[in-house]
Write an enzyme that holds these catalytic residues in place. Structure first.
Site, PDB file in Angstrom:
ATOM      1  CG  HIS A  64      -3.031  -0.718  -2.819  1.00 27.54           C
ATOM      2  ND1 HIS A  64      -3.249   0.608  -2.532  1.00 27.54           N
ATOM      3  CD2 HIS A  64      -3.272  -1.401  -1.672  1.00 27.54           C
ATOM      4  CE1 HIS A  64      -3.607   0.721  -1.262  1.00 27.54           C
ATOM      5  NE2 HIS A  64      -3.629  -0.481  -0.727  1.00 27.54           N
ATOM      6  CD  GLU A  83      -3.778   3.377  -5.189  1.00 27.46           C
ATOM      7  OE1 GLU A  83      -3.664   4.599  -5.344  1.00 27.46           O
ATOM      8  OE2 GLU A  83      -3.270   2.769  -4.226  1.00 27.46           O
ATOM      9  CG  ASN A  91      -2.767   3.905   1.791  1.00 29.35           C
ATOM     10  OD1 ASN A  91      -3.754   4.017   2.504  1.00 29.35           O
ATOM     11  ND2 ASN A  91      -2.357   2.730   1.351  1.00 29.35           N
ATOM     12  CB  SER A 111      -0.923   0.006   1.222  1.00 26.32           C
ATOM     13  OG  SER A 111      -0.180  -0.194   2.406  1.00 26.32           O
TER      14      SER A 111
END
Length: 295
Positions: A139, A151, A189, A118
């Site tokens: 991800h 992702e 993130n 992540s």
């Protein structure tokens, strides 16, 4: 590409294995611990039971999904004859580098190596292999069987062919792939973790309580879950790890973890998985919360 391996039977790993298996891929689920594999398979079975109860799948679909998964405690055996490996181990750089070194040795020369990291650089992970053009980030979001986003992170040397294969594969899983570049935290993130960290700072500074902060964000900003509850379900140790990666990568104080988060992790208060974080999680409350996510 009908045979894939998933490394790690924890929350993300078992969710990824579940998702591939439900789409009729043959999945080798790998973990160093048989106990972890047993827990992972039990979680997959329970989540499938919830989907059967909601009439989203049939009992035959459930059994077919479970039959598509084979468990391994030996990495070399588990990655033999697969076209794709998705690593979903703990968010620890040294561990991931070791895994990818081993994968480079054990896997066929044309096997694509993906990481569910992540925040950690795909370029750095790829650097320990002899096939950086075949290393990529996938991800997934938690809970993996429900959340649509993937992702897809291209490292510096990731080939366009590898990206295209992984993009099309993600679509076959009924996911929505989004291409992002290889910078700390990627997109999800890089935006989410500072918000969670600021919510923790707000609590730390005594501006409001846990439930009050989460209520403001849910009712005022239309978030389905408050940031402190979300941090609990991500895992406070994972949040801390991601923030540290971004802080080290950008050298910007806005990514520095709140002291309260640091102390909670040191005290073993990791959120739902440890039974206590910003909220208290008895087994019943945890089960109810997970069930709600699968509604």
């Amino acid at each position: 590409m009908k045979n894939v391996a998933v490394i790690g039977a924890g929350t993300m790993g078992n969710g990824i294995a579940h998702t591939f298996a439900q789409s009729n891929y043959k999945v080798n689920l790998i973990d160093i611990s048989q106990a972890s594999l047993d827990r992972g398979m039990a979680t997959i079975s329970k989540n499938l039971d919830r989907m059967v109860a909601k009439e989203k799948i049939s009992e035959a679909d459930k059994q077919n999904t479970l039959n598509n998964i084979t468990t391994y405690t030996n990495l070399e055996e588990g990655v033999a004859s697969v076209g794709l490996v998705v690593e979903a181990a703990t968010e620890n750089l040294d561990l991931k580098l070791k895994i990818f070194k081993d994968l480079d040795t054990f896997c066929a020369a044309d096997t694509i190596l993906a990481s569910n990291t992540s925040s950690i650089s795909i370029t750095k992970i790829a650097s320990v292999t002899s096939r950086p053009e075949l290393v990529i980030g996938m991800h997934f979001m938690n809970p993996v069987p429900i959340m649509k986003l993937v992702e897809i992170i291209k490292g510096y040397s990731t080939s366009q062919e590898t990206y295209t294969i992984v993009k099309e594969l993600s679509e076959k899983l009924h996911k929505v792939p989004v291409e992002v570049n290889d910078y700390p935290g990627f997109v999800a993130n890089r935006i989410l973790m500072p918000m969670i960290n600021e919510a923790i700072e707000t609590l730390y500074n005594g501006v409001a309580g846990v439930k009050e902060i989460d209520t403001v964000m849910m009712l005022g900003m239309a978030h389905p879950m408050g940031p402190l509850a979300l941090a609990d379900f991500i895992g406070l140790d994972v949040c801390l790890s991601i923030l540290n990666v971004m802080y080290d990568g950008f050298k910007n104080p806005k990514y520095a973890p709140c002291p309260l988060l640091v102390n909670m992790v040191m005290a073993g208060k990791l959120g739902a998985k440890s039974g206590e974080g910003f909220y208290d999680y008895s087994e019943n409350r945890k089960a109810e919360a997970v069930a709600k996510m699968f509604q």
